[in-house]
Motif scaffolding. Structure first.
Motif, PDB file in Angstrom:
ATOM      1  N   GLY A   1       0.864  -1.135   0.144  1.00  0.00           N
ATOM      2  CA  GLY A   1      -0.065  -0.014   0.066  1.00  0.00           C
ATOM      3  C   GLY A   1       0.906   1.390   0.042  1.00  0.00           C
TER       4      GLY A   1
ATOM      5  N   CYS B   1       0.912  -1.028  -7.103  1.00  0.00           N
ATOM      6  CA  CYS B   1       0.473   0.221  -7.597  1.00  0.00           C
ATOM      7  C   CYS B   1       1.665   1.341  -6.965  1.00  0.00           C
ATOM      8  CB  CYS B   1      -0.960   0.435  -6.831  1.00  0.00           C
ATOM      9  SG  CYS B   1      -1.537   2.208  -6.862  1.00  0.00           S
TER      10      CYS B   1
ATOM     11  N   SER C   1       3.613  -7.137  -9.494  1.00  0.00           N
ATOM     12  CA  SER C   1       2.657  -8.007  -9.190  1.00  0.00           C
ATOM     13  C   SER C   1       2.784  -9.097  -8.478  1.00  0.00           C
ATOM     14  CB  SER C   1       1.981  -8.144 -10.468  1.00  0.00           C
ATOM     15  OG  SER C   1       1.366  -9.452 -10.343  1.00  0.00           O
TER      16      SER C   1
ATOM     17  N   ASN D   1      -0.843  -7.860   4.544  1.00  0.00           N
ATOM     18  CA  ASN D   1      -1.773  -7.274   5.619  1.00  0.00           C
ATOM     19  C   ASN D   1      -2.869  -6.724   4.661  1.00  0.00           C
ATOM     20  OD1 ASN D   1      -0.295  -7.762   7.792  1.00  0.00           O
ATOM     21  ND2 ASN D   1       1.260  -5.924   7.107  1.00  0.00           N
TER      22      ASN D   1
ATOM     23  N   PRO E   1      -5.040  -7.932   2.352  1.00  0.00           N
ATOM     24  CA  PRO E   1      -5.094  -7.896   0.709  1.00  0.00           C
ATOM     25  C   PRO E   1      -6.636  -7.652   0.085  1.00  0.00           C
ATOM     26  CG  PRO E   1      -5.178  -9.976   1.630  1.00  0.00           C
ATOM     27  CD  PRO E   1      -4.979  -9.299   2.764  1.00  0.00           C
TER      28      PRO E   1
END
Ligand code: SAM
Length: 212
Positions: A34, A57, A78, A96, A98
């Protein structure tokens, strides 16, 4: 493999990675990191460990990836196609909360994810997987059934799993990831955590790195 530092994207080959990892104790990988705050927290807390945050991302990683911590690295990749430079290196994996294709791959026992995790693991490796109710509901599962399905898939893959535990709103509030805090104050502040021991690796190409 592609690493990120602020807005810059940098290619890192095995030699450069080995230089960065030299003298590290454990190498920890936070998959689906994240905004990278949990990876930063781990690296800051234990300077002898090296922490690699991985996410597909890049936008959320701009801030934390500017960190000057020498034992922290962010990789854009990925989960279904983890960089081969990591093969045999990782002693602990965290996943954590997902969502999206990462959660889907755990639910369907996607071999690209399962084999990838096994390939990057060192001969003795463990993982902590934390699943939250909202993400599983969006994927069409209850928290309990989804966790049970993932538990089953990992057992089938030969991984050993400790009894899963519930995380309530308090546990989420005090867990140092952005998403945990968001969940703690949201509509469904429940999660399940499981600690996993990955099968001992025999056939992976273990990269020889001087660790200490
Ligand atoms: C709910 S966020 C959790 C972020 C962080 N772990 C936390 O606790 O704050 C889920 C993350 O998984 C990442 N993700 C989803 N599918 C992925 C995949 N296939 N490969 C890598 N990352 C993925 C998303 O980009 C997102 O950052």
């Amino acid at each position: 493999m592609e690493t990120i530092q602020g807005k810059m994207s940098l290619d890192m080959d095995l030699n450069k990675l080995q230089e960065r990892l030299a003298n590290s104790n454990r190498i920890i990988l936070d998959l689906g990191t994240g905004d990278g705050k949990f990876a930063f927290h781990l690296a800051d807390k234990v300077p002898d460990d090296f922490v690699i945050g991985v996410d597909s991302c890049r936008e959320n990683l701009r801030e934390q990836s500017r960190s000057k911590l020498k034992n922290l690295l962010f990789v854009i990749a990925s989960a279904q196609n983890l960089p081969c430079e990591l093969n045999g290196l990782i002693s602990h994996i965290t996943i954590n909360f997902p969502w999206g294709s990462l959660l889907e791959s755990l639910l369907t026992s996607d071999s690209r994810l399962i084999c990838g995790l096994q390939s990057i693991s060192s001969s003795i490796a463990s993982a902590d997987i934390r699943l939250n109710g909202g993400a599983l509901t969006e994927a069409g599962w209850t928290l309990e059934d989804g966790a049970e399905q993932i538990h089953h898939n990992l057992l089938q893959a030969g991984w050993q799993i400790n009894t899963p535990c519930f995380m309530d709103a308090y546990a989420l509030r005090t867990f140092p990831t952005t998403w945990a805090r968001r969940l703690a104050y949201g509509r469904d502040p429940r999660a399940i955590t499981m600690r996993v021991a990955l099968p001992i690796q025999q056939n992976v190409n273990i990269v020889d790195i001087p660790l200490k």
